[in-house]
Write a protein that holds these residues in place. Structure first.
Motif, PDB file in Angstrom:
ATOM      1  N   TRP A  53       0.817  -1.216   0.000  1.00 30.62           N
ATOM      2  CA  TRP A  53       0.000   0.000   0.000  1.00 30.62           C
ATOM      3  C   TRP A  53       0.851   1.266   0.000  1.00 30.62           C
ATOM      4  O   TRP A  53       0.489   2.251  -0.635  1.00 30.62           O
ATOM      5  CB  TRP A  53      -0.919   0.013   1.220  1.00 30.62           C
ATOM      6  CG  TRP A  53      -1.995  -1.017   1.188  1.00 30.62           C
ATOM      7  CD1 TRP A  53      -2.432  -1.702   0.086  1.00 30.62           C
ATOM      8  CD2 TRP A  53      -2.780  -1.480   2.285  1.00 30.62           C
ATOM      9  NE1 TRP A  53      -3.436  -2.563   0.433  1.00 30.62           N
ATOM     10  CE2 TRP A  53      -3.678  -2.447   1.781  1.00 30.62           C
ATOM     11  CE3 TRP A  53      -2.817  -1.179   3.634  1.00 30.62           C
ATOM     12  CZ2 TRP A  53      -4.592  -3.109   2.585  1.00 30.62           C
ATOM     13  CZ3 TRP A  53      -3.741  -1.831   4.439  1.00 30.62           C
ATOM     14  CH2 TRP A  53      -4.614  -2.783   3.926  1.00 30.62           C
ATOM     15  N   ASP A  63      -1.391   6.148   3.496  1.00 29.30           N
ATOM     16  CA  ASP A  63      -1.571   5.090   2.504  1.00 29.30           C
ATOM     17  C   ASP A  63      -1.464   3.701   3.122  1.00 29.30           C
ATOM     18  O   ASP A  63      -2.137   2.773   2.671  1.00 29.30           O
ATOM     19  CB  ASP A  63      -0.530   5.229   1.383  1.00 29.30           C
ATOM     20  CG  ASP A  63      -0.807   6.415   0.471  1.00 29.30           C
ATOM     21  OD1 ASP A  63      -1.974   6.842   0.415  1.00 29.30           O
ATOM     22  OD2 ASP A  63       0.136   6.918  -0.168  1.00 29.30           O
ATOM     23  N   TRP A  64      -0.613   3.536   4.134  1.00 28.90           N
ATOM     24  CA  TRP A  64      -0.356   2.173   4.606  1.00 28.90           C
ATOM     25  C   TRP A  64      -0.704   1.934   6.074  1.00 28.90           C
ATOM     26  O   TRP A  64      -0.731   0.780   6.506  1.00 28.90           O
ATOM     27  CB  TRP A  64       1.103   1.793   4.367  1.00 28.90           C
ATOM     28  CG  TRP A  64       2.122   2.508   5.209  1.00 28.90           C
ATOM     29  CD1 TRP A  64       2.669   3.720   4.957  1.00 28.90           C
ATOM     30  CD2 TRP A  64       2.722   2.030   6.422  1.00 28.90           C
ATOM     31  NE1 TRP A  64       3.582   4.046   5.933  1.00 28.90           N
ATOM     32  CE2 TRP A  64       3.640   3.013   6.841  1.00 28.90           C
ATOM     33  CE3 TRP A  64       2.586   0.884   7.182  1.00 28.90           C
ATOM     34  CZ2 TRP A  64       4.400   2.884   7.997  1.00 28.90           C
ATOM     35  CZ3 TRP A  64       3.349   0.755   8.330  1.00 28.90           C
ATOM     36  CH2 TRP A  64       4.245   1.731   8.719  1.00 28.90           C
ATOM     37  N   LYS A 123      -3.975  -0.753  -4.387  1.00 29.76           N
ATOM     38  CA  LYS A 123      -5.232  -0.717  -3.638  1.00 29.76           C
ATOM     39  C   LYS A 123      -5.772  -2.112  -3.340  1.00 29.76           C
ATOM     40  O   LYS A 123      -6.819  -2.250  -2.708  1.00 29.76           O
ATOM     41  CB  LYS A 123      -6.293   0.052  -4.436  1.00 29.76           C
ATOM     42  CG  LYS A 123      -5.900   1.483  -4.780  1.00 29.76           C
ATOM     43  CD  LYS A 123      -5.705   2.332  -3.531  1.00 29.76           C
ATOM     44  CE  LYS A 123      -5.381   3.775  -3.902  1.00 29.76           C
ATOM     45  NZ  LYS A 123      -5.116   4.608  -2.706  1.00 29.76           N
TER      46      LYS A 123
END
Length: 722
Positions: free
Chosen positions: A230, A314-315, A236
């Motif tokens: 990610w 994002d992660w 995604k």
């Protein structure tokens, strides 16, 4: 002979079909059961043991084998690691209820490789089972383009290729020292996109063992896999890991919600289970195929990847985009900073409030709209540093919040007193006029009629005369409306003046300058610190010649540093019994000629354990706790002032800091001795008080538990800054 052979094959086929049906029935029994915690069970059933009787998920095996001896621990992680994995699991998921569902995979036509079977030597120990799984995966990758060396296996003391989480996620975290059992890594060795936990299925394994192993697998997925897939790859797709026993496989999947505005925190998850050998083989086949696809895809784009500037949103488990992430050289405790603005933050708080995610929100001021703000987020992977760090910041913010409430009450009292004073002053003025008019009335009574006297009464006196006597303030001495002239004059001359009213009480105020606006904890214990933008840190400003020139020439600028940083840090010790413990160039910001101490996460009631035997404290073993904390604080500030006064580089400053502020430092090298000699010369140039701190061995006479001990350290600050 042919008939016998056909009969044998028919019996073999019937046996296999009936056995396969039993396996699927048992998998469905496990899959349709739901458990919400460690008190209920979900057992990976061994082959040949038959279907459990009664309520399977309410039975907990005692972990005793046939010989009556207790089984050894089947988990490779310690009790502390188990707690870490459990906390990471609880903080990261949207739904804490665990559902184990039957697999719904469709096995591709032509696939006929069942899982195993393993012989006894391959499952004799967990180590041998890991090795057999490693070889199993490598054999299936023989015809692919993935080199066998890209499949690593943790064989503990016999490991030749291993992977620590810290090799992927460089930020220090609770998973840093964990090694992945079986994983597929990139060509550069810095990314991992598939992981598998291989555990030997022993007689009597309980559901708690399975839950623990799933939580351990989740820890790897939330850290190394999420960062790689990610964060770096910007993919995604869900991240997937396998928990493999010789007789069963669990597949654990996580994915981010599609709409981050509706789901600002947490991940979706799914757990699938099978003990059908054919389906187990397909689980492993799908795992291998994904490894090959991911490896080839990554190989084409590996040279363009940015490993250093990865957006935490994002992660990690946060989904809401606060704004621009602030990249820092040091990311201790796996905390992240974001630039945002007030209106966006208020929208975010409103969003999570509607979802019942907010556990507590403590504000020491209103979140301003249209202003740049900083949000600090602690990842679920940093749980062991979180509790004490959050407690220190909460204590600071709550103290400021209480101080503001007290200030508000004092202002309210002051406002009432001022209103009373003004009312009394107005009444005093009116009664002066009453006295004057009364004298005039008595003078006219002898010369004119009552009508004439009434015609010259002022409107103000007429208005007052209609008021109720109980509502009118009457100064001492005015008893009736028909007093003698001497008594009226005496009363008028002795009325209290506005100048003689007592002074208003001083405001309580808050003597600790800090950047925090609010602290918010969520239902999953995710803490968020909302802060003002207090400027640029000194580790950046020290490279600017205009800043250094102003520092060296402006006394007011240095005294501002003394008030904003030095006195604030001493007040932290005096008011809240907390020592900041991390006063460094990166933790002091400056903006518009005003300084601010930041990053109070390391504040504790005592100095750090690795500083209790430091040189600056060993010289005064008789210091009480508050004075010891103040001495350590002054020592840290001295390092900052020395660096700004002498243009000392960060590496050299660290040598001085280690020598004076860390316990049992190593013997300095010749290069380090030169910078230490420069520091000694600087200390001597600052006067006797500074020499007392760094060179004397006797307890300063100004100290010793008196209430004015703080004043001694204030004089030291003044000595080094003027």
């Amino acid at each position: 002979m042919r008939v016998l052979r056909a009969l044998f094959l028919f019996l073999l086929f019937v046996t296999f079909t009936v056995g396969r049906k039993n396996f699927r029935d048992r998998a469905a029994t496990v899959a349709t059961s739901k458990f919400k915690g460690p008190s209920q069970t979900a057992l990976p059933l061994d082959r040949g043991r038959g279907r459990p009787k009664g309520s399977t998920f309410k039975q907990i095996f005692k972990g005793v084998d046939k010989s009556g001896t207790y089984l050894a621990s089947r988990s490779s992680c310690s009790k502390q690691d188990n707690k870490v994995n459990e906390e990471i699991w609880q903080q990261s998921l949207l739904d804490q209820n665990v559902f184990i569902s039957p697999t719904i995979d469709h096995i591709e036509a032509g696939f006929n490789a069942s899982f195993g079977p393993f012989n006894e030597s391959e499952t004799a120990s967990e180590l041998k089972f890991k090795l057999s799984m490693h070889r199993h995966i490598q054999n299936r990758l023989k015809d692919s383009k993935v080199p066998p060396s890209r499949i690593i296996c943790n064989l503990e003391p016999h490991t030749q290729s291993e992977l620590y989480v810290s090799q992927v996620v460089r930020n220090p975290s609770t998973m840093s020292n964990s090694r992945l059992d079986v994983a597929c890594i990139s060509e550069c060795g810095r990314l991992v996109f598939k992981v598998e936990e291989a555990k030997k299925s022993e007689h009597g394994i309980t559901s708690q063992d399975t839950i623990t192993n799933l939580q351990q697998l989740a820890g790897y997925l939330f850290s190394a896999i999420a960062f790689s897939v990610w964060g770096v790859l910007k993919s995604k797709k869900p991240i997937v890991g396998l928990l493999v026993y010789p007789s069963a496989i669990y597949r654990l999947s996580f994915w981010k919600p599609e709409d981050s505005t509706k789901v600002p925190l947490g991940l979706h998850h799914k757990i699938e289970f099978t003990d059908d050998p054919l389906m187990m083989g397909w689980f492993l086949e799908a795992f291998v195929r994904d490894c090959e696809a991911d490896y080839l895809s990554l190989k084409r784009m590996e040279s363009t990847l940015d490993f250093e500037h990865v957006d935490p949103a994002d992660w990690t488990c946060i989904n809401f985009k606060f704004g621009t992430p602030i990249m820092r050289e040091s990311k201790a405790k796996l905390s992240f900073l974001f630039e945002s603005e007030g209106e966006r933050l208020l929208k975010w708080i409103d969003c999570i409030s509607k979802q019942d995610y907010v556990n507590e929100l403590i504000q020491c001021e209103e979140i301003p709209k249209g202003r740049k703000l900083i949000v600090k987020y602690f990842s679920a992977l940093s749980i062991y540093q979180l509790e004490e760090s959050l407690a220190s910041v909460l204590k600071l913010v709550e103290a400021h919040h209480c101080a503001q409430k007290r200030d508000a009450l004092l202002r309210k009292i002051d406002a009432k007193k001022e209103a009373t004073r003004q009312r009394d002053a107005k009444q005093e003025e009116l009664f002066r006029k009453i006295a004057e008019m009364t004298l005039k009335l008595e003078a006219f009574e002898a010369q004119s009629t009552q009508h004439t006297a009434a015609s010259i009464v002022s409107p103000e006196v007429a208005e007052l005369s209609q008021e109720s006597a109980s509502n009118v303030y009457r100064p001492a001495g005015i008893k009736t409306e028909t007093q003698s002239e001497s008594m009226l004059l005496q009363s008028a001359n002795t009325l209290p003046s506005a100048a003689s009213t007592p002074p208003l009480p001083a405001k309580f105020g808050f003597k600790i300058k800090h950047p925090y606006i609010a602290v918010m904890t969520t239902a999953a214990v995710h803490p968020f610190l909302i802060m003002r933008d207090v400027g640029t840190t000194l580790n950046v400003m020290i490279a600017r010649s205009d800043f250094l020139a102003k520092w060296k020439t402006s006394t007011d600028f240095r005294l501002k540093f003394q008030d904003d940083v030095g006195l604030s840090a001493l007040n932290l010790v005096e008011e809240l019994m907390l020592c900041h413990n991390d006063i460094r160039l990166p933790n002091i910001a400056v903006k518009d000629d005003a300084f601010c101490l930041i990053d109070f996460d390391n504040s504790r009631s005592d100095v750090p354990s690795d500083a209790r035997q430091s040189r600056i404290l060993l010289r005064y073993p008789g210091l009480a706790s508050p004075e010891r904390n103040m001495m350590y604080t002054v020592g840290q500030i001295a390092m900052i002032v020395f660096a700004l006064d002498t243009d000392t580089q960060a590496a050299e400053l660290n040598d001085v800091r280690v020598h004076w502020l860390i316990s049992n430092p190593s013997r300095p090298t010749s290069k380090q001795q030169r910078i230490l000699a420069r520091f000694d010369a600087w200390v001597k140039s600052k006067g006797k008080l500074m020499e007392i701190v760094f060179f004397k061995t006797a307890l300063p006479p100004a100290l010793g538990g008196n209430s004015d001990d703080k004043s001694f350290f204030v004089r030291i600050l003044n000595s080094m800054l003027t």
